[in-house]
Design a protein around this motif. Sequence first.
Motif, short mmCIF file in Angstrom:
data_model
loop_
_atom_site.label_atom_id
_atom_site.label_comp_id
_atom_site.label_asym_id
_atom_site.label_seq_id
_atom_site.Cartn_x
_atom_site.Cartn_y
_atom_site.Cartn_z
N LEU A 4 1.05 -1.12 -0.06
CA LEU A 4 0.02 -0.24 -0.15
C LEU A 4 0.75 1.01 0.35
O LEU A 4 2.19 1.33 0.07
CB LEU A 4 -1.07 -0.19 1.25
N SER A 20 -2.81 5.12 1.43
CA SER A 20 -3.97 4.64 1.00
C SER A 20 -4.96 4.84 2.45
O SER A 20 -5.78 4.48 2.93
CB SER A 20 -3.66 3.12 1.23
N ALA A 67 -9.39 6.69 -3.41
CA ALA A 67 -8.85 6.32 -3.40
C ALA A 67 -8.04 6.82 -5.00
O ALA A 67 -7.43 6.33 -4.95
CB ALA A 67 -8.94 4.76 -3.48
N THR A 98 -5.70 -0.78 -2.33
CA THR A 98 -6.83 -0.35 -1.73
C THR A 98 -7.87 -0.76 -1.75
O THR A 98 -8.78 -0.61 -0.69
CB THR A 98 -6.13 1.68 -1.60
N THR A 124 -9.89 -1.83 1.07
CA THR A 124 -10.95 -1.44 1.87
C THR A 124 -12.10 -2.03 2.60
O THR A 124 -12.86 -1.22 3.94
CB THR A 124 -11.22 0.12 0.81
#
Lengths: 694, 82
Positions: free
Chosen positions: A377, A381, A399, A411, A415
Amino acid sequence: MKIALIGNPNSGKSSLFNQLTGLRQKVGNFPGVTVDKKSGQFKLSDNSVCTLIDFPGTYSIHPKSEDERVVLEVFTNPESIDYPDLAIIVADASNLKRSLLLFEQVSDLNIPTVVALNQLDTAQSKHITLNSSKLSRLLGVPVVEINARERIGIDGLKLAVAEQLRHKKTHQNLSFFSEESEVLADNIRKEFSMSNRYVALLQAIHSDKLTFLSLEKKQQLKEKMNGFNSQKFQSDEVISRYTDISETLKEVVIEEVAPPQTFSQKLDDILLHRTWGYLIFTAVLLLMFQAVFTLAEYPMDFIDSSFASMIELLKERLPESQLTNLLTDGLLAGIGGVVIFIPQIAFLFAFISILEESGYMARVVVLMDKLIRGFGLSGRSVVPLISGIGCAIPAIMAARTIGGWKERLITIMVTPLMSCAARLPIYTILIALVVPNKPVLGFFTTQGFALMGLYLIGFVFALLSSWVMSLLMKSSHRSIFVMELPTYQMPRWRSVLFTIYEKVLAFVWEAGKIIIAISIVLWVMASYGPGDSLQKAEDQIIAENVDLPEDKLENKIAAARLQNSYAGMFGKVIEPAIAPLGYDWKIGIALIASFAAREVFVGTISTIYSIGAEAGDKTIKARLRNERKPNGEPVFTVATSMSLLVFYVFAMMCMSTLAVVYRETKSWKWPLIQFVYMTALAYVSAWGVFQALS
Amino acid sequence: MIAEKIGLVRLSNVKWGQSARVESFNDEELSLKLLEMGCLPGVIVTIDQIAPLGCPVCIRFNNNNQLALRKSEADTITVTLL
């Protein structure tokens, strides 16, 4: 008339937008892109009504991210329905040089501009003074001093806009064109009969990123650009513009030597400190979860008992009928399940919005970048991940600010593992059932810690999943981290309140529609069965329990009817699949009902358990606590509750999120993978937890 | 290294609290981003903060602009120590 509002990030653009349009805003989409378009109406001093369009914050017309691409897409296409008649450039007075870069670029597209000079107070605190009328004279366009937060100068701005629309004054600086680029640009301009040299070259440089160009035109433009170093052109353009701007600013800005250390720097010394930095961040998060639990408890208890007494009152007053039952047990129980979580959702969004407004979120990005980079990441992120605590949908859209495709995709994929507000109701109820409420360290409680633990599990698995994905995915696209750190500032409370209002309304409305619809369907399915099966079940119970007192008998009858209804049949069908996780057929009904939207779960169990509940069990919590298996053991044991909690941490039960992932990745492949991996993760972990605890 | 003798170093080697003048960029894509943010050749930058794990670094220039960038990104910027 269409007016564009444009400016650097953190220039106070959104405050100005709110001041100009008030609450008359609507959110839509820019054609061809998924970026949200906020627009609203406002009146000029001559009473003509204009449409104001808010563009994403950007430093330059040359886009670096999906968000910034919108500006280029609209501003270089006079055919676009959003193409503005005029652009208001919101300039940060404490950072004027950079604001004027964007101003010059927009002006050179032949769009009339007005400069709204904002944040003069910040400039003053940095010992910068400037002469705005002289600036206006030098630039050749109106420059208006405003204070967007305090609503100062708004009328002056409207006046300048009206005047500029009548007599368009423009600013042009095309001196950055070299002989080579000028010949090329003119060549393109003539061949495609465009009006402006800069527009011509921008279209050619960024042809890949512009959706309004036909494939054929893209090809032609690419041929024209053969052998032209567009990177160098862009760098030269920026340097040349800054030289010009510096000349202008020399005459209007007086910058005293700043004091050695500003308040913001001192704050950074603490908040980015190697130990304090992380400790404070952890404390902030813990405080947030505790507040969500403790402070929201009072309004929630109030709402819960109000609904309970309202249902009771209606049952007493209205004639006993199926319709009354639908209203009370179906509809009101469902609505109560939505309304009760408004306080918690409001607190959650208040916190997230304060973190962003104050400038602390950018520091969290810096703190976390190296820690989470190893998992595939980017520090950036962190913003989607933290907003994911509110709702995955805006988080996934956030994002877009991540430049690298691989990092952005990962991401997006992880998420939804961050626990969103819709999971909160489930967590709250189940934690309250199985975790005793004991004080820890004064203000904190065991329940607050348990809640934070669930969020942590989600976060840890988001990291692990992204690590696995980064091993599986190949990418040549590089990512640029470079990020501005805004000066710390007091959150604008108006804007925090507005965010809360907006999010709560969206939750109640969007989730409410689904919840109410499903509650009604569920009530019907729970109250009716195939043929006369319900009547048969009732007769059988009556025959078996002749000597039971009437209220006990009624409960038994209701339970038997539910078991033989359509809903009961569905629950029974999936019971074998979920029994290893510790769930019975009633929970099975709730699982199926919440498949499309997890927030339905609590509403569903409250509907299911209100059918055949003891008269004294008015609140949802009490009903669940008293729910018994046929052998008399409680249904919601520690093992079952924990297993359910873990299931909901991981399960991808949100159709809207999948739809947004599709929109953002432009492929069904990713939402499908996301759904499969999250569901598998949910099932396996819930099974593990139940087996370990029972 | 000849470069170091005449005072040229990479921004990633500048220590906390030190100031340096930006001379050139060695990465075209990244340089455009930095230029647009106002970090131009000739600008004096100060290493303002270094994140707890040594990366990213925060630089301050023009008195009030503060940027965070990764160490690898700072590595592409050539500066003269002041």
